[in-house]
Design an enzyme around this catalytic site. Structure first.
Site, PDB file in Angstrom:
ATOM      1  N   CYS A  24       0.752  -1.149  -0.021  1.00  0.00           N
ATOM      2  CA  CYS A  24       0.212  -0.158   0.017  1.00  0.00           C
ATOM      3  C   CYS A  24       1.005   1.329   0.088  1.00  0.00           C
ATOM      4  CB  CYS A  24      -0.705   0.057   1.360  1.00  0.00           C
ATOM      5  SG  CYS A  24      -0.124  -0.541   2.557  1.00  0.00           S
ATOM      6  N   HIS A  84      -2.701   6.276   4.576  1.00  0.00           N
ATOM      7  CA  HIS A  84      -1.548   6.747   4.993  1.00  0.00           C
ATOM      8  C   HIS A  84      -0.883   7.780   4.150  1.00  0.00           C
ATOM      9  CE1 HIS A  84      -1.038   2.393   6.104  1.00  0.00           C
ATOM     10  NE2 HIS A  84      -0.357   1.878   5.177  1.00  0.00           N
TER      11      HIS A  84
HETATM   12  C1  2RA Z   1       0.998  -1.747   6.654  1.00  0.00           C
HETATM   13  N1  2RA Z   1       1.918  -1.876   4.580  1.00  0.00           N
HETATM   14  O1  2RA Z   1       0.771  -0.650   6.567  1.00  0.00           O
HETATM   15  C2  2RA Z   1       1.629  -2.507   5.480  1.00  0.00           C
HETATM   16  C3  2RA Z   1       0.164  -3.206   4.911  1.00  0.00           C
HETATM   17  N2  2RA Z   1       0.347  -3.740   3.748  1.00  0.00           N
HETATM   18  O2  2RA Z   1       1.139  -2.326   7.674  1.00  0.00           O
END
Ligand code: 2RA
EC number: 1.2.1.11
Length: 330
Positions: free
Chosen positions: A126, A239
């Site tokens: 991600c 994110h």
């Molecule tokens: C996280 N990138 O954010 C990882 C999940 N795929 O933990």
């Protein structure tokens, strides 16, 4: 198309069902596979009430496309069997095949052509997918030489249990109770944790190395240098990433904005005077990745930029990207 989702009760599986519906994907049959524990239960979905089936290779092979939203170990064992001659196309969310040269790692806006004619396609981490929505168009226009990335990763990256742990932790903290942690290495509520995935011999975490490895593969740019510090923060499902780049060719913030304004899947959120910039709360539940705070780098001058990116971890970071890959194959 006959669609199967393995790991259908998890956060990514649930989002995948919704995205298939919202984007009008031509679903004729939807089969939801999960562990024995969930099999036989019914679940309300955008496609109506569906009974969860136990996973079997034969059932999955009977689909046209199978989305895997399960662990890397499961994917490693079963994805090749599902995709073998006469089986289904597999789009895998795990990291099991991302670094396998024979398996394409795809963000449709960037390298979608790599998915065509393939039976097994890997979906990026991600953090990488969200970053590249901004980085790849800038690389194409100005040539990215080096990048330094600091991430602010939401609880959803650890799945539905991570989100629950954050919510419970916030309640415990506010009630003056000890905050418990099991999905995360430490209590996440009212905290930051600079530790995602396992530590490597070079002192970086695997999450941080994934950003480098996957950026090079997807942008087909093995020469790009990149270092990342990945931090878990107490946000729910988007994110954020602070990015500094050094470019081969001169770049101005105005030129970068022009490139990003035309980039598919990107929303420019860059009007600081009006308090407009990317944020988890505005990027959550959106398909587009927000980019803003674009400014000339004080370190690299006219061959450098600083900017901020924010994208929904469960959508562009997972479910949306996999459905977009499936759309390329229809
Ligand atoms: C996280 N990138 O954010 C990882 C999940 N795929 O933990």
């Amino acid at each position: 198309m006959r669609i199967g989702i393995v790991g259908a009760t998890g956060a990514v599986g649930q989002e995948t069902i919704q995205v298939l519906k919202d984007r009008g994907f031509p679903v004729t049959e939807l089969h939801l596979f999960a562990s024995e524990r969930s099999a036989g239960k019914t679940t309300e979905t955008a496609f109506g009430t569906i009974t969860i089936e136990p996973f079997s290779v034969d059932a999955a092979r009977g689909m046209d496309i199978v989305f895997l939203a399960v662990s890397g170990d499961f994917a490693k064992e079963y994805a090749p069997q599902i995709a073998a001659e006469g089986g289904a196309v597999v789009i895998d969310n795990s990291s099991a095949f991302r670094y396998d040269d024979a398996v394409p790692l795809v963000v449709p806006e960037i390298n979608g052509r790599r998915a065509l004619g393939q039976k097994l396609i890997a979906n990026p981490n991600c953090t990488t997918a969200i970053l590249l929505m901004a980085l790849a168009p800038l690389h194409e226009a100005f040539g990215v030489k080096r990048a330094i990335v600091s991430t602010y990763q939401a609880a959803s990256g650890a799945g539905a249990e991570g989100m629950t742990e954050l919510e419970q932790g916030a309640r415990q903290y506010l009630a003056g109770e000890p905050v418990t942690a099991s999905k995360f290495a430490h209590p996440l509520a009212f905290n930051l944790i600079p530790h995602i995935d396992s530590f490597q011999d070079n002192g970086y975490t695997r999450e941080e190395m994934k950003v480098l490895w996957e950026t090079r593969k997807i942008m087909e740019a093995p020469e790009v240098l990149l270092s990342c510090t990945a931090v878990r923060v107490p946000t729910m499902r988007a994110h954020a990433e602070a990015v500094t780049i050094e470019t081969r060719h001169p770049v101005t913030p105005a030129a970068a904005r022009e490139v990003l304004a035309k980039a598919q899947g990107v929303t420019l959120a860059d009007d600081p005077a009006n308090k407009l910039y990317p944020m988890p709360l505005t990027a959550s539940s959106k398909y587009d990745v927000e980019v803003g705070r674009i400014r000339e780098s004080l370190v690299f001058g006219e061959t450098g930029l600083d900017f901020f990116v924010c994208g929904d971890q469960l959508l562009k970071g997972a479910a949306l990207n996999t459905v977009q890959i499936a759309e390329l194959l229809v």
